[in-house]
Design an enzyme around this catalytic site. Structure first.
Site, PDB file in Angstrom:
ATOM      1  N   GLU A  29       0.850  -1.354   0.046  1.00 29.52           N
ATOM      2  CA  GLU A  29       0.023  -0.089   0.064  1.00 29.52           C
ATOM      3  C   GLU A  29       1.025   1.306   0.032  1.00 29.52           C
ATOM      4  OE1 GLU A  29      -3.610  -0.996   2.914  1.00 29.52           O
ATOM      5  OE2 GLU A  29      -4.124  -0.431   0.789  1.00 29.52           O
ATOM      6  N   GLU A  40      -4.614  -8.890   2.811  1.00 27.88           N
ATOM      7  CA  GLU A  40      -5.647  -8.550   3.709  1.00 27.88           C
ATOM      8  C   GLU A  40      -6.997  -9.209   3.808  1.00 27.88           C
ATOM      9  OE1 GLU A  40      -3.267  -4.880   3.689  1.00 27.88           O
ATOM     10  OE2 GLU A  40      -3.858  -6.200   2.436  1.00 27.88           O
TER      11      GLU A  40
END
Length: 321
Positions: A175, A195
């Site tokens: 990210e 995730e």
């Protein structure tokens, strides 16, 4: 911005209780990068006095080192594969600000210590083991968006940011990567957004940015499967730009930074700003915005110096004027 999320409800819960937490998925990430401890990579000593100004600050989990006109920010928690911590996030944010406020800094390199870039948040902290950083809590109270700015979610330094990746660059690491401008990785590096495999949401910007940076089908596969991507595959789909031998990512990033540093800083910053601000515009609107950014550059003393240096067959001396 208020903080939501599986990712961030956990983040905030741990922040309230223990300082900071997250998703450490290093047991499932590949990668064999060979960066040394903080300040070293690829066998090149980048410590104070070795090449440039030297150490300039940071926190216990983030070091700042000047190498010429480049500020090197090193994620420095190697015992946890540089999983995110509160001291790391505070140091990162301070690093972005320091680079932008220092006219002598023309580029930024972001890397990691100990053979890893960043393994995301730290599941051990989420499980209740706690984490260092009590002394930084007041910083988060004063600026609830600080962690997002640190992760480049909705904060963009005006100086170019080059990522030098070795080893694990997964979950929150991938990210953060999406907020950088140029990306170099060792051939043993591994990327991925894990995730969903933990029932969480990659709320550091990936569901918005990833499909704008790589083809949509690859973005959705990465987001929805949570599988690891080795560096050659990450390069093939466009997530990174260079794959180099393990242990040399920082050297390659600094080489690119030196090329940027030799250019006119006002021109470099205007070009970066134009690329980002026109990304979602129509072509017609983007071209108008480009003129608004570009024409003032031609009126600078640096632009005149560039032309004069070319005519005189010498390197230009830019003064940000």
């Amino acid at each position: 911005m208020k903080s939501p999320c599986g990712y961030c409800n956990l983040f905030y819960a741990v922040r309230r209780e223990d300082g900071m937490g997250g998703i450490d998925t290093t047991d499932e990430a590949g990668g064999t990068g060979k960066v040394g401890g903080a300040g070293k990579a690829g066998g090149t000593d980048r410590s104070a006095g070795a090449d440039g100004v030297g150490d300039t600050g940071g926190t216990e989990h983030l070091t700042m080192t000047r190498v010429g006109a480049t500020l090197v920010l090193t994620l420095n928690r190697p015992e946890a594969k540089n999983a995110l911590s509160l001291p790391m996030l505070v140091g990162l944010y301070d690093g972005w600000v320091a680079a932008d406020e220092d006219d002598a800094v023309r580029s930024i390199v972001l890397t990691g210590a100990g053979g890893a870039f960043c393994a995301g948040m730290d599941l051990k902290a989420l499980a209740g083991d706690g984490m260092a950083g009590e002394q930084y809590r007041e910083r988060l109270r004063a600026d609830p968006d600080l962690h997002w700015k640190a992760m480049l979610r909705h904060h963009r330094p005006r100086k170019p940011v080059i990522a030098a990746v070795e080893g694990h660059c997964v979950a929150g690491g991938t990210e953060i990567l999406q907020g950088t401008d140029i990306r170099v990785a060792g051939e043993g590096a591994t990327f991925g957004l894990y995730e969903v495999r933990r029932g969480l949401f990659p709320i550091g910007g990936s569901t918005v940015r990833l499909a704008r940076q790589i083809p949509r089908t690859h973005a959705l596969e990465m987001l929805l499967t949570g599988r690891p991507y080795p560096a050659p595959e990450a390069a093939r789909i466009g997530l990174i730009g260079h794959v180099v031998p393990d242990g040399t990512a920082l050297d390659k990033a600094l080489e690119i930074a030196e090329r940027i540093n030799a250019c006119g800083p006002l021109a470099v910053e205007a070009v970066k700003a134009s690329v980002h601000e026109t990304a979602e515009m129509t072509e017609a609107d983007g071209l108008q915005a480009e003129l608004a950014r570009g024409w003032p550059v031609f009126d600078t003393a640096d632009a005149k110096e560039g032309a004069r240096a070319f005519a005189e067959k010498r390197p230009p001396v830019y003064k940000r004027a």
